[in-house]
Design an enzyme around this catalytic site. Sequence first.
Site, short mmCIF file in Angstrom:
data_model
loop_
_atom_site.label_atom_id
_atom_site.label_comp_id
_atom_site.label_asym_id
_atom_site.label_seq_id
_atom_site.Cartn_x
_atom_site.Cartn_y
_atom_site.Cartn_z
NE ARG A 57 10.31 10.69 12.22
CZ ARG A 57 9.17 10.95 12.84
NH1 ARG A 57 8.85 10.30 13.92
NH2 ARG A 57 8.33 11.84 12.37
CE LYS A 86 15.14 40.79 11.56
NZ LYS A 86 16.41 41.25 12.13
NE ARG A 107 13.77 18.02 6.80
CZ ARG A 107 13.10 16.96 7.27
NH1 ARG A 107 11.95 17.13 7.90
NH2 ARG A 107 13.58 15.74 7.12
C1 NCD Z 1 10.44 12.40 5.75
C2 NCD Z 1 10.79 13.73 5.10
O1 NCD Z 1 10.91 14.75 5.80
O2 NCD Z 1 10.97 13.70 3.89
N1 NCD Z 1 10.54 12.43 7.15
C3 NCD Z 1 11.75 12.16 7.73
O3 NCD Z 1 12.72 12.85 7.51
N2 NCD Z 1 11.84 11.08 8.49
C4 NCD Z 1 9.18 11.80 5.28
C5 NCD Z 1 7.92 12.61 5.35
O4 NCD Z 1 7.89 13.73 5.84
O5 NCD Z 1 6.89 12.07 4.90
#
Ligand code: NCD
Length: 310
Positions: A57, A86, A107
Amino acid sequence: MGLKGRDVIGIRDLAREEIEEILRSSRRMIPYADGSKSGSQLDGKLVTLAFFEPSTRTRLSFETAVQRLGGRCITIADPSASSMRKGESLHDTIRMLSSYGDAIVLRHPNEGAARLAAAASDKPVINAGDGAGQHPTQTLLDLATMQEAFGTLTGLKVVLLGDLKFGRTVHSLAHALAVFGAELVLSSPTGLGLPEDVRSSLDQLGAKVSEEEQLHRVVRDADVLYVTRIQRERFADPLEYQKVAGSYRIDRAVLASAKSRLIVMHPLPRTGEVAPEVDTTPHAAYFRQAFLGVPVRMALLSLILTGKAA
Ligand code: NCD
């Protein structure tokens, strides 16, 4: 001050008025998000999506937001295919990426990685989840979902259920809800309560917070039931995970005593905490919540990249 050029690393980076501005703008973005209007607000902008942890998502709603507003993305979706494999440092990867695109959405499995990236980047960095740290853009869409359902955030009684220790979505959300004057009920399996720093920031804000383990009690007078999954990947010991796995589940029977206007939210993915039979009840808000990730991220990106709301 304005949001143009700003980093968004933790929810505390945004003032209440800025969150309100993003939410207002995101409501105007809905027709662009659902495809009924075509937009060009991000024409000529290139957004780098650097995802070093699994995502469906978050990554795809950022990508949808950019593309539907006429911008473009470059993406690392499979960390094993990047030079981090690497041995390249996050600092070097980010410094280089910041010379390519106009903003970086990151992320990463390590808490604090987004803050480190912001220091290495001369372009805005948006934290799309840093380990068990923060997930501020999820909070924005969570707030948008509650506001759409109730017209306000103030005075709502919100239950945060599940893994409050490792769940980054609730770390950001609890803070924001306290800022907006919602009442919080914390409900987690033993050992998975909110970290001390998050808890003390709620106290500093003067938030109304209580704790309750019994599901039937938390459901009865809640407005929002915010369910989270146990973050299995963050347990050092798999046996510790087994002890708490499956310890709560929302189904029709649990919801029988709920107020008719209660909404069930979940950042998704769900792994059994919300039974599929809930999907067809009027309480289910999680798929709408996932959709609202698109207009919210449209609003945020437009404000950061162009300084303009929709
Ligand atoms: C969440 C996350 O990545 O923290 N997911 C998301 O971004 N919708 C929640 C989860 O992974 O449980």
